[in-house]
Design a protein around this motif. Sequence first.
Motif, short mmCIF file in Angstrom:
data_model
loop_
_atom_site.label_atom_id
_atom_site.label_comp_id
_atom_site.label_asym_id
_atom_site.label_seq_id
_atom_site.Cartn_x
_atom_site.Cartn_y
_atom_site.Cartn_z
N TYR A 16 13.55 28.60 -4.51
CA TYR A 16 12.71 29.11 -5.60
C TYR A 16 12.87 28.31 -6.89
CZ TYR A 16 10.46 32.03 -9.02
OH TYR A 16 9.65 32.46 -10.04
N PHE A 42 18.40 30.62 -1.01
CA PHE A 42 18.15 31.04 -2.39
C PHE A 42 19.50 31.13 -3.08
CE2 PHE A 42 14.57 32.47 0.05
CZ PHE A 42 13.49 32.19 -0.76
N CYS A 47 16.26 35.23 -7.37
CA CYS A 47 15.30 34.23 -6.92
C CYS A 47 14.61 34.67 -5.63
CB CYS A 47 15.98 32.87 -6.72
SG CYS A 47 16.29 32.01 -8.27
N ASP A 51 10.61 35.42 -5.40
CA ASP A 51 9.81 34.69 -4.42
C ASP A 51 9.05 35.67 -3.52
OD1 ASP A 51 9.18 32.03 -3.16
OD2 ASP A 51 10.05 33.05 -1.42
N GLU A 54 6.15 37.07 -5.71
CA GLU A 54 5.11 36.08 -6.01
C GLU A 54 4.30 35.68 -4.78
OE1 GLU A 54 6.79 32.80 -8.17
OE2 GLU A 54 7.11 34.01 -9.96
N GLU A 55 4.94 35.68 -3.61
CA GLU A 55 4.25 35.30 -2.38
C GLU A 55 3.64 36.50 -1.66
OE1 GLU A 55 3.76 32.14 -1.39
OE2 GLU A 55 4.80 31.48 -3.21
#
Length: 73
Positions: A16, A42, A47, A51, A54-55
């Motif tokens: 990330y 990670f 992080c 991630d 966000e994904e």
Amino acid sequence: MATTVAVPDTDEACAYCGSRIFDHEPICVRDCTDGCGSPTYFCNYACLSTDIDEESLTTGNACEWSPGDSERC
């Protein structure tokens, strides 16, 4: 389903943020629904969590249940 455990390189970067994972508290993640492919590293839970958000990795990956359902996950 067997996987091979290996210690990552000392300079392995966080997937990330790019920081060296061993400068923090590293986490190894594998996608074992896809043949337990290569691990992703990670540097910490923050992080990994960011991630995931966000994904949108949790979207559609949880069972659905309502109080009237007789079956649970």
